[in-house]
Write a protein that holds these residues in place. Structure first.
Motif, PDB file in Angstrom:
ATOM      1  N   LYS A 251      37.704 -12.521 -69.929  1.00 31.40           N
ATOM      2  CA  LYS A 251      38.000 -10.940 -70.281  1.00 31.40           C
ATOM      3  C   LYS A 251      36.868 -10.073 -70.425  1.00 31.40           C
ATOM      4  O   LYS A 251      37.207  -8.863 -70.339  1.00 31.40           O
ATOM      5  N   ASP A 252      35.753 -10.728 -70.711  1.00 32.27           N
ATOM      6  CA  ASP A 252      34.383  -9.697 -70.815  1.00 32.27           C
ATOM      7  C   ASP A 252      34.015  -9.414 -69.450  1.00 32.27           C
ATOM      8  O   ASP A 252      33.010 -10.296 -68.776  1.00 32.27           O
ATOM      9  N   GLU A 253      34.053  -8.175 -68.806  1.00 35.10           N
ATOM     10  CA  GLU A 253      33.448  -7.917 -67.408  1.00 35.10           C
ATOM     11  C   GLU A 253      31.827  -7.859 -67.622  1.00 35.10           C
ATOM     12  O   GLU A 253      31.426  -8.005 -66.658  1.00 35.10           O
ATOM     13  N   GLU A 254      31.493  -7.875 -68.578  1.00 31.70           N
ATOM     14  CA  GLU A 254      29.761  -7.741 -68.677  1.00 31.70           C
ATOM     15  C   GLU A 254      29.208  -9.384 -68.816  1.00 31.70           C
ATOM     16  O   GLU A 254      28.296  -9.465 -69.095  1.00 31.70           O
ATOM     17  N   ALA A 255      30.261 -10.365 -69.182  1.00 30.92           N
ATOM     18  CA  ALA A 255      29.789 -11.502 -69.151  1.00 30.92           C
ATOM     19  C   ALA A 255      28.748 -12.015 -68.148  1.00 30.92           C
ATOM     20  O   ALA A 255      28.868 -11.710 -66.924  1.00 30.92           O
ATOM     21  N   PRO A 256      27.681 -12.852 -68.690  1.00 27.81           N
ATOM     22  CA  PRO A 256      26.715 -13.259 -67.466  1.00 27.81           C
ATOM     23  C   PRO A 256      27.044 -13.981 -66.442  1.00 27.81           C
ATOM     24  O   PRO A 256      26.556 -13.847 -65.525  1.00 27.81           O
ATOM     25  N   ILE A 257      28.286 -14.752 -66.768  1.00 30.87           N
ATOM     26  CA  ILE A 257      28.738 -15.584 -65.667  1.00 30.87           C
ATOM     27  C   ILE A 257      28.925 -14.812 -64.250  1.00 30.87           C
ATOM     28  O   ILE A 257      28.861 -15.251 -63.145  1.00 30.87           O
ATOM     29  N   PHE A 258      29.397 -13.768 -64.395  1.00 30.51           N
ATOM     30  CA  PHE A 258      29.727 -12.584 -63.069  1.00 30.51           C
ATOM     31  C   PHE A 258      28.484 -12.738 -62.220  1.00 30.51           C
ATOM     32  O   PHE A 258      28.790 -12.144 -61.349  1.00 30.51           O
ATOM     33  N   GLN A 259      27.390 -12.550 -63.049  1.00 37.90           N
ATOM     34  CA  GLN A 259      26.216 -12.587 -62.123  1.00 37.90           C
ATOM     35  C   GLN A 259      25.865 -13.313 -60.965  1.00 37.90           C
ATOM     36  O   GLN A 259      25.108 -13.372 -60.065  1.00 37.90           O
ATOM     37  N   VAL A 260      26.579 -14.585 -61.412  1.00 42.37           N
ATOM     38  CA  VAL A 260      26.324 -15.777 -60.361  1.00 42.37           C
ATOM     39  C   VAL A 260      27.624 -16.118 -59.642  1.00 42.37           C
ATOM     40  O   VAL A 260      27.725 -16.805 -58.688  1.00 42.37           O
ATOM     41  N   ALA A 261      28.652 -15.278 -60.102  1.00 39.53           N
ATOM     42  CA  ALA A 261      30.100 -15.787 -59.657  1.00 39.53           C
ATOM     43  C   ALA A 261      30.229 -15.041 -58.167  1.00 39.53           C
ATOM     44  O   ALA A 261      29.847 -14.035 -57.911  1.00 39.53           O
ATOM     45  N   ASP A 262      30.900 -15.821 -57.369  1.00 38.84           N
ATOM     46  CA  ASP A 262      31.327 -15.317 -55.978  1.00 38.84           C
ATOM     47  C   ASP A 262      32.527 -14.573 -55.921  1.00 38.84           C
ATOM     48  O   ASP A 262      32.546 -13.431 -55.255  1.00 38.84           O
ATOM     49  N   PHE A 263      33.284 -14.828 -56.925  1.00 39.40           N
ATOM     50  CA  PHE A 263      34.624 -14.344 -57.187  1.00 39.40           C
ATOM     51  C   PHE A 263      34.968 -14.196 -58.709  1.00 39.40           C
ATOM     52  O   PHE A 263      34.533 -15.205 -59.390  1.00 39.40           O
ATOM     53  N   GLY A 264      35.188 -13.155 -59.222  1.00 38.88           N
ATOM     54  CA  GLY A 264      35.374 -12.937 -60.523  1.00 38.88           C
ATOM     55  C   GLY A 264      37.019 -12.297 -60.812  1.00 38.88           C
ATOM     56  O   GLY A 264      37.334 -11.379 -60.180  1.00 38.88           O
ATOM     57  N   LEU A 265      37.523 -13.117 -61.913  1.00 36.60           N
ATOM     58  CA  LEU A 265      38.791 -12.418 -62.425  1.00 36.60           C
ATOM     59  C   LEU A 265      38.418 -11.884 -63.959  1.00 36.60           C
ATOM     60  O   LEU A 265      38.299 -12.616 -64.753  1.00 36.60           O
ATOM     61  N   VAL A 266      38.765 -10.577 -64.330  1.00 34.93           N
ATOM     62  CA  VAL A 266      38.685 -10.186 -65.565  1.00 34.93           C
ATOM     63  C   VAL A 266      39.835  -9.913 -66.135  1.00 34.93           C
ATOM     64  O   VAL A 266      40.960  -9.295 -65.710  1.00 34.93           O
ATOM     65  N   GLY A 267      40.210 -10.759 -67.001  1.00 34.03           N
ATOM     66  CA  GLY A 267      41.273 -10.763 -67.827  1.00 34.03           C
ATOM     67  C   GLY A 267      41.602 -11.669 -68.717  1.00 34.03           C
ATOM     68  O   GLY A 267      40.797 -12.666 -68.886  1.00 34.03           O
ATOM     69  N   ASP A 268      42.783 -11.981 -69.188  1.00 37.05           N
ATOM     70  CA  ASP A 268      43.128 -12.988 -70.382  1.00 37.05           C
ATOM     71  C   ASP A 268      43.165 -14.576 -69.612  1.00 37.05           C
ATOM     72  O   ASP A 268      44.310 -14.473 -68.719  1.00 37.05           O
ATOM     73  N   LEU A 269      42.603 -15.300 -70.051  1.00 36.26           N
ATOM     74  CA  LEU A 269      42.828 -16.586 -69.149  1.00 36.26           C
ATOM     75  C   LEU A 269      44.032 -17.221 -69.472  1.00 36.26           C
ATOM     76  O   LEU A 269      44.660 -18.068 -68.719  1.00 36.26           O
ATOM     77  N   PHE A 270      44.354 -16.831 -70.567  1.00 35.39           N
ATOM     78  CA  PHE A 270      45.957 -17.524 -71.153  1.00 35.39           C
ATOM     79  C   PHE A 270      46.871 -16.935 -70.108  1.00 35.39           C
ATOM     80  O   PHE A 270      48.190 -17.595 -69.946  1.00 35.39           O
ATOM     81  N   THR A 271      46.671 -16.125 -69.638  1.00 31.23           N
ATOM     82  CA  THR A 271      47.605 -15.294 -68.494  1.00 31.23           C
ATOM     83  C   THR A 271      47.210 -15.849 -67.074  1.00 31.23           C
ATOM     84  O   THR A 271      48.063 -16.349 -66.279  1.00 31.23           O
ATOM     85  N   LEU A 272      45.951 -15.636 -66.735  1.00 27.71           N
ATOM     86  CA  LEU A 272      45.767 -15.886 -65.274  1.00 27.71           C
ATOM     87  C   LEU A 272      45.511 -17.318 -64.935  1.00 27.71           C
ATOM     88  O   LEU A 272      45.807 -17.370 -63.846  1.00 27.71           O
ATOM     89  N   VAL A 273      45.060 -18.200 -65.878  1.00 26.72           N
ATOM     90  CA  VAL A 273      45.191 -19.654 -65.477  1.00 26.72           C
ATOM     91  C   VAL A 273      46.337 -20.129 -65.041  1.00 26.72           C
ATOM     92  O   VAL A 273      46.581 -20.819 -64.185  1.00 26.72           O
ATOM     93  N   PRO A 274      47.510 -19.727 -66.054  1.00 26.79           N
ATOM     94  CA  PRO A 274      48.859 -20.495 -65.747  1.00 26.79           C
ATOM     95  C   PRO A 274      49.373 -19.995 -64.454  1.00 26.79           C
ATOM     96  O   PRO A 274      49.978 -20.549 -63.505  1.00 26.79           O
ATOM     97  N   GLU A 275      49.072 -18.630 -64.195  1.00 23.94           N
ATOM     98  CA  GLU A 275      49.566 -17.925 -62.981  1.00 23.94           C
ATOM     99  C   GLU A 275      48.914 -18.435 -61.764  1.00 23.94           C
ATOM    100  O   GLU A 275      49.399 -18.864 -60.577  1.00 23.94           O
ATOM    101  N   MET A 276      47.504 -18.798 -61.727  1.00 21.50           N
ATOM    102  CA  MET A 276      46.895 -19.310 -60.762  1.00 21.50           C
ATOM    103  C   MET A 276      47.441 -20.841 -60.550  1.00 21.50           C
ATOM    104  O   MET A 276      47.518 -21.137 -59.375  1.00 21.50           O
ATOM    105  N   THR A 277      47.549 -21.653 -61.451  1.00 22.26           N
ATOM    106  CA  THR A 277      48.116 -23.054 -61.214  1.00 22.26           C
ATOM    107  C   THR A 277      49.404 -22.970 -60.743  1.00 22.26           C
ATOM    108  O   THR A 277      49.577 -23.824 -59.900  1.00 22.26           O
ATOM    109  N   SER A 278      50.274 -22.032 -60.967  1.00 20.71           N
ATOM    110  CA  SER A 278      51.466 -22.156 -60.475  1.00 20.71           C
ATOM    111  C   SER A 278      51.566 -21.779 -59.161  1.00 20.71           C
ATOM    112  O   SER A 278      52.649 -22.062 -58.359  1.00 20.71           O
ATOM    113  N   LYS A 279      50.717 -21.061 -58.416  1.00 19.84           N
ATOM    114  CA  LYS A 279      50.519 -20.773 -57.164  1.00 19.84           C
ATOM    115  C   LYS A 279      49.918 -21.648 -56.165  1.00 19.84           C
ATOM    116  O   LYS A 279      49.952 -21.470 -54.954  1.00 19.84           O
ATOM    117  N   LEU A 280      49.369 -22.573 -56.888  1.00 20.17           N
ATOM    118  CA  LEU A 280      48.460 -23.630 -55.950  1.00 20.17           C
ATOM    119  C   LEU A 280      49.537 -24.724 -55.396  1.00 20.17           C
ATOM    120  O   LEU A 280      50.618 -25.004 -56.149  1.00 20.17           O
TER     121      LEU A 280
END
Length: 310
Positions: free
Chosen positions: A281-310
């Motif tokens: 959810k922190d768009e300034e997190a250092p992980i985004f500097q090495v990430a190829d793809f980044g999702l900024v948002g609440d993981l408790f919403t994004l992860v279930p949504e991603m899981t449901s669409k796989l």
């Protein structure tokens, strides 16, 4: 130049980490011999004989080597070193335990976690948690080397035709005793060998939440589960899940970092992954500097949504 490679195994299966060490040893030039120190480990020696690039397999089959105790295996390696110019081992828990003893006994400086072989006496290795790469030249007559497995291609497990030679050794030094091993078993792939890894961080908030959100996504992807040091220290995941400088070094085809800020010590363990996906959810997190793809948002919403669409 002849190089001895210490095989990583469980007395029945040759581990992939050995294959990267064989590749690195081959770059030193000359013959590569594989040392299988174990108990009832003939199947490992036979598998090692099939590995491309291995000229000979030395099988030290003794109950003293069954648990790979450093106090017993290190003297075995030292006893063999008069016939070798270098000894190479994977930079695994076993390699990190045994090889410093070998270096000390030989009175040489260990060259740790090499990333490349520039010549027979010159190597590169990471320093400052992987933020810089040092070029190291050794003048020692005997080289004691550990290899970062993610930096070298794995040698082919077929195509070799090495001979297997049974050898003796010093046996039990009487300095330590194996009592028991409490191992975590899982149907998921082994972390260091997995092609896909889903890792969770401290942002998940609890062990229950960690497994509630990480496990279904990992199962959908057929992935191994990892964790940041912060998540492990907080008790959300067991120690053997830890990815990072003080955990396991991985380089899967896909690494999904969920709720991981990207501390230096964590990045050191996974930044060589081919594709990195970060959810934070922190768009300034250092992980985004090495990430190829980044999702900024609440993981408790994004992860279930991603899981449901796989």
């Amino acid at each position: 130049m002849t190089t001895l490679v210490l095989a990583e195994h469980d007395n029945s299966v040759l581990k992939d980490a050995t294959l990267a060490a064989v590749t690195a040893a081959g770059k030193l030039g000359g013959d590569v011999h594989l040392l299988v120190a174990g108990h009832n480990a003939k199947s490992v020696a036979e598998a090692g004989a099939q590995v491309a690039g291995v000229a000979k397999v030395l099988l030290a089959d003794d109950a003293a080597y069954g648990a790979a105790l450093a106090e017993n295996v290190a003297p075995l390696i030292v006893s063999l070193m008069p016939g070798y110019d270098a000894v190479v081992a994977p930079a695994t828990t076993r390699g990190k335990n045994i090889m410093p003893r070998v270096a000390a006994a030989l009175d040489v400086a260990q060259i740790s976690e090499i990333l490349s072989v520039e010549s027979a006496d010159t190597f590169t290795r990471p320093i400052y948690a992987g933020n810089a790469i040092a070029t190291v030249t050794s003048s020692d007559a005997k080289k004691v080397i550990t290899v970062r497995g993610t930096a070298f291609d794995k040698a082919a497990t077929s195509g070799g035709s090495a001979s297997v030679e049974s050898i003796g050794g010093p046996g039990d030094a009487g300095l330590s005793k194996f009592v028991s091993a409490d191992l975590t078993t899982s149907a998921r792939p082994e972390l260091t060998a997995a092609k896909i890894i889903v890792s969770g961080g401290r942002a998940l908030g609890s062990s229950d939440k960690f497994h509630e959100f990480i496990d279904p996504l990992a199962d959908k992807l057929g992935a191994a589960v990892g964790a940041s040091r912060a998540a492990v220290d907080a008790g959300y995941a067991p120690n053997d899940y830890q990815v990072g400088q003080t955990g396991k070094i991985v380089a899967p085809e896909l690494y999904v970092a969920v709720g991981i800020s990207g501390a230096i010590q964590h990045l050191a363990g996974m930044k060589d992954s081919k594709i990195i996906v970060a959810i934070n959810k922190d768009e300034e997190a250092p992980i985004f500097q090495v990430a190829d793809f980044g999702l900024v948002g609440d993981l408790f919403t994004l992860v279930p949504e991603m899981t449901s669409k796989l």
